[in-house]
Design a protein around this motif. Structure first.
Motif, PDB file in Angstrom:
ATOM      1  N   ASP A 168       0.826  -1.207   0.000  1.00 44.77           N
ATOM      2  CA  ASP A 168       0.000   0.000   0.000  1.00 44.77           C
ATOM      3  C   ASP A 168       0.860   1.255   0.000  1.00 44.77           C
ATOM      4  OD1 ASP A 168      -2.352  -1.542   0.102  1.00 44.77           O
ATOM      5  OD2 ASP A 168      -2.315  -1.575   2.297  1.00 44.77           O
ATOM      6  N   LEU A 169       1.957   1.228   0.741  1.00 46.34           N
ATOM      7  CA  LEU A 169       2.858   2.382   0.766  1.00 46.34           C
ATOM      8  C   LEU A 169       3.572   2.554  -0.569  1.00 46.34           C
ATOM      9  CD1 LEU A 169       4.383   1.837   4.319  1.00 46.34           C
ATOM     10  CD2 LEU A 169       2.656   3.536   3.668  1.00 46.34           C
ATOM     11  N   LYS A 170       3.978   1.443  -1.162  1.00 44.85           N
ATOM     12  CA  LYS A 170       4.711   1.499  -2.429  1.00 44.85           C
ATOM     13  C   LYS A 170       3.824   1.862  -3.615  1.00 44.85           C
ATOM     14  CE  LYS A 170       7.759  -1.603  -3.272  1.00 44.85           C
ATOM     15  NZ  LYS A 170       8.373  -2.916  -3.467  1.00 44.85           N
ATOM     16  N   ALA A 171       2.515   1.876  -3.421  1.00 46.95           N
ATOM     17  CA  ALA A 171       1.626   2.317  -4.496  1.00 46.95           C
ATOM     18  C   ALA A 171       1.849   3.804  -4.783  1.00 46.95           C
ATOM     19  CB  ALA A 171       0.164   2.051  -4.133  1.00 46.95           C
ATOM     20  N   ASN A 172       2.388   4.514  -3.818  1.00 48.68           N
ATOM     21  CA  ASN A 172       2.756   5.910  -4.008  1.00 48.68           C
ATOM     22  C   ASN A 172       4.111   5.921  -4.729  1.00 48.68           C
ATOM     23  OD1 ASN A 172       4.346   8.370  -3.223  1.00 48.68           O
ATOM     24  ND2 ASN A 172       2.380   8.933  -2.305  1.00 48.68           N
ATOM     25  N   PRO A 173       4.199   6.506  -5.918  1.00 54.90           N
ATOM     26  CA  PRO A 173       5.452   6.449  -6.697  1.00 54.90           C
ATOM     27  C   PRO A 173       6.678   6.986  -5.948  1.00 54.90           C
ATOM     28  CG  PRO A 173       3.669   7.347  -8.035  1.00 54.90           C
ATOM     29  CD  PRO A 173       3.139   7.228  -6.636  1.00 54.90           C
ATOM     30  N   GLU A 174       6.513   8.064  -5.207  1.00 52.13           N
ATOM     31  CA  GLU A 174       7.655   8.630  -4.474  1.00 52.13           C
ATOM     32  C   GLU A 174       8.100   7.708  -3.335  1.00 52.13           C
ATOM     33  OE1 GLU A 174       9.476  11.337  -5.324  1.00 52.13           O
ATOM     34  OE2 GLU A 174       8.215  11.367  -7.110  1.00 52.13           O
ATOM     35  N   LEU A 175       7.141   7.094  -2.663  1.00 47.57           N
ATOM     36  CA  LEU A 175       7.509   6.153  -1.599  1.00 47.57           C
ATOM     37  C   LEU A 175       8.111   4.880  -2.187  1.00 47.57           C
ATOM     38  CD1 LEU A 175       4.583   6.508   0.961  1.00 47.57           C
ATOM     39  CD2 LEU A 175       6.895   7.488   1.068  1.00 47.57           C
ATOM     40  N   ASN A 176       7.601   4.452  -3.318  1.00 52.10           N
ATOM     41  CA  ASN A 176       8.169   3.277  -3.986  1.00 52.10           C
ATOM     42  C   ASN A 176       9.644   3.504  -4.280  1.00 52.10           C
ATOM     43  OD1 ASN A 176       8.094   0.699  -5.282  1.00 52.10           O
ATOM     44  ND2 ASN A 176       7.975   1.750  -7.245  1.00 52.10           N
ATOM     45  N   LEU A 177       9.952   4.668  -4.776  1.00 51.46           N
ATOM     46  CA  LEU A 177      11.344   5.013  -5.063  1.00 51.46           C
ATOM     47  C   LEU A 177      12.170   5.053  -3.773  1.00 51.46           C
ATOM     48  CD1 LEU A 177      13.267   5.841  -7.351  1.00 51.46           C
ATOM     49  CD2 LEU A 177      12.548   8.212  -6.987  1.00 51.46           C
ATOM     50  N   ALA A 178      11.606   5.604  -2.721  1.00 51.82           N
ATOM     51  CA  ALA A 178      12.324   5.673  -1.441  1.00 51.82           C
ATOM     52  C   ALA A 178      12.590   4.276  -0.885  1.00 51.82           C
ATOM     53  CB  ALA A 178      11.528   6.504  -0.439  1.00 51.82           C
ATOM     54  N   PHE A 179      11.595   3.376  -0.941  1.00 51.63           N
ATOM     55  CA  PHE A 179      11.809   2.006  -0.466  1.00 51.63           C
ATOM     56  C   PHE A 179      12.892   1.312  -1.292  1.00 51.63           C
ATOM     57  CE2 PHE A 179       7.479   2.326   1.454  1.00 51.63           C
ATOM     58  CZ  PHE A 179       7.852   2.028   2.749  1.00 51.63           C
ATOM     59  N   ALA A 180      12.886   1.553  -2.594  1.00 57.29           N
ATOM     60  CA  ALA A 180      13.865   0.908  -3.477  1.00 57.29           C
ATOM     61  C   ALA A 180      15.286   1.387  -3.204  1.00 57.29           C
ATOM     62  CB  ALA A 180      13.508   1.169  -4.935  1.00 57.29           C
ATOM     63  N   GLU A 181      15.428   2.635  -2.777  1.00 61.11           N
ATOM     64  CA  GLU A 181      16.754   3.205  -2.562  1.00 61.11           C
ATOM     65  C   GLU A 181      17.192   3.236  -1.098  1.00 61.11           C
ATOM     66  OE1 GLU A 181      16.935   7.057  -4.398  1.00 61.11           O
ATOM     67  OE2 GLU A 181      16.556   6.248  -6.397  1.00 61.11           O
ATOM     68  N   SER A 182      16.320   2.910  -0.183  1.00 61.42           N
ATOM     69  CA  SER A 182      16.632   3.003   1.242  1.00 61.42           C
ATOM     70  C   SER A 182      17.752   2.053   1.636  1.00 61.42           C
ATOM     71  CB  SER A 182      15.376   2.673   2.062  1.00 61.42           C
ATOM     72  OG  SER A 182      15.739   2.368   3.387  1.00 61.42           O
ATOM     73  N   PRO A 183      18.853   2.579   2.176  1.00 61.86           N
ATOM     74  CA  PRO A 183      19.932   1.702   2.630  1.00 61.86           C
ATOM     75  C   PRO A 183      19.478   0.746   3.739  1.00 61.86           C
ATOM     76  CG  PRO A 183      20.672   3.997   2.580  1.00 61.86           C
ATOM     77  CD  PRO A 183      19.190   3.994   2.334  1.00 61.86           C
ATOM     78  N   THR A 184      18.646   1.231   4.637  1.00 62.51           N
ATOM     79  CA  THR A 184      18.156   0.375   5.719  1.00 62.51           C
ATOM     80  C   THR A 184      17.306  -0.760   5.173  1.00 62.51           C
ATOM     81  OG1 THR A 184      18.199   2.201   7.282  1.00 62.51           O
ATOM     82  CG2 THR A 184      16.811   0.320   7.857  1.00 62.51           C
ATOM     83  N   CYS A 185      16.402  -0.442   4.261  1.00 65.43           N
ATOM     84  CA  CYS A 185      15.544  -1.479   3.682  1.00 65.43           C
ATOM     85  C   CYS A 185      16.376  -2.511   2.930  1.00 65.43           C
ATOM     86  CB  CYS A 185      14.496  -0.862   2.763  1.00 65.43           C
ATOM     87  SG  CYS A 185      13.311   0.199   3.630  1.00 65.43           S
ATOM     88  N   LYS A 186      17.363  -2.048   2.206  1.00 61.83           N
ATOM     89  CA  LYS A 186      18.229  -2.984   1.474  1.00 61.83           C
ATOM     90  C   LYS A 186      19.008  -3.873   2.443  1.00 61.83           C
ATOM     91  CE  LYS A 186      18.852  -0.218  -2.658  1.00 61.83           C
ATOM     92  NZ  LYS A 186      19.807   0.544  -3.471  1.00 61.83           N
ATOM     93  N   ARG A 187      19.506  -3.285   3.518  1.00 60.26           N
ATOM     94  CA  ARG A 187      20.285  -4.042   4.494  1.00 60.26           C
ATOM     95  C   ARG A 187      19.390  -5.063   5.229  1.00 60.26           C
ATOM     96  NH1 ARG A 187      22.085  -0.051   7.105  1.00 60.26           N
ATOM     97  NH2 ARG A 187      20.631  -0.094   8.838  1.00 60.26           N
ATOM     98  N   VAL A 188      18.199  -4.631   5.609  1.00 69.42           N
ATOM     99  CA  VAL A 188      17.316  -5.497   6.383  1.00 69.42           C
ATOM    100  C   VAL A 188      16.690  -6.589   5.508  1.00 69.42           C
ATOM    101  CG1 VAL A 188      15.167  -5.548   7.716  1.00 69.42           C
ATOM    102  CG2 VAL A 188      16.830  -3.741   8.115  1.00 69.42           C
TER     103      VAL A 188
END
Length: 192
Positions: A168-188
């Motif tokens: 649901d959060l990633k349906a927002n294009p800007e948040l989708n981009l943030a999740f894709a680039e987030s160092p924490t998300c990538k690490r976790v």
């Protein structure tokens, strides 16, 4: 018994976990930016980092699937009830983590958060209903345990959306981009 283990594993270890549920855990590093020249806003990245950290903390409660004992149906039922209790707590933690991150600094960010937390609330209600039915189930032997497991599996299989509320959060294009680039998300969560 195998069916219950699959259900528990799907909830605990699904590429979201989970329920966990799903539900819930692979999304942070999953997508690549659509345009390699466009990058997420630093504030949106920081927000995604907070959300992924919160989701990871909630999902940690699901690291152990229920201990099923083929020789003791009642103990297996109790283990599943305990796991469903943990799943409910994890969903609360995940919703709390999303809310604690605040309003995402992107257009329509609040509506994305509202939708994600509504999804978590709906999932929590279904898990609570499943838990109540499991608690009330009369389990005296393998046959009655299998019946209770079958009913729980029927409900839980409907909840196995791999990305859970992150979708649901990633349906927002800007948040989708943030999740894709987030160092924490990538690490976790890695890039899977």
């Amino acid at each position: 018994m195998k069916r219950m283990r699959r259900t528990a594993s799907r909830i605990a270890f699904a590429p979201a976990s989970a329920v966990a549920l799903a539900v819930l855990l692979t999304a942070c590093g999953a997508s690549k930016p659509a345009d390699a020249g466009h990058h997420a806003d630093p504030a949106a990245l920081a927000w995604a980092d907070k959300v992924c950290t919160g989701v990871a903390a909630g999902s940690a409660k699901l690291s152990q699937p229920p201990a099923m004992d083929p020789g003791d149906p009642q103990r297996s039922k109790d283990a599943m009830v305990g796991f469903l209790t943990s799943l409910t707590a994890a969903l609360d933690d995940m919703a709390g983590g999303i809310r604690a991150a605040g309003v995402p600094p992107v257009p329509d960010g609040q509506s994305a958060v509202d939708k994600a937390t509504t999804t978590l609330g709906d999932t929590k209600s279904k898990v609570a209903d499943t838990k109540a039915k499991m608690q009330d189930a009369k389990v005296t032997d393998q046959t009655s345990l299998q019946k209770a497991i079958g009913e729980a599996d029927g409900t839980m299989s409907k909840l196995s959306e791999p990305e859970g509320p992150i979708k649901d959060l990633k349906a927002n294009p800007e948040l989708n981009l943030a999740f894709a680039e987030s160092p924490t998300c990538k690490r976790v969560y890695g890039n899977a």
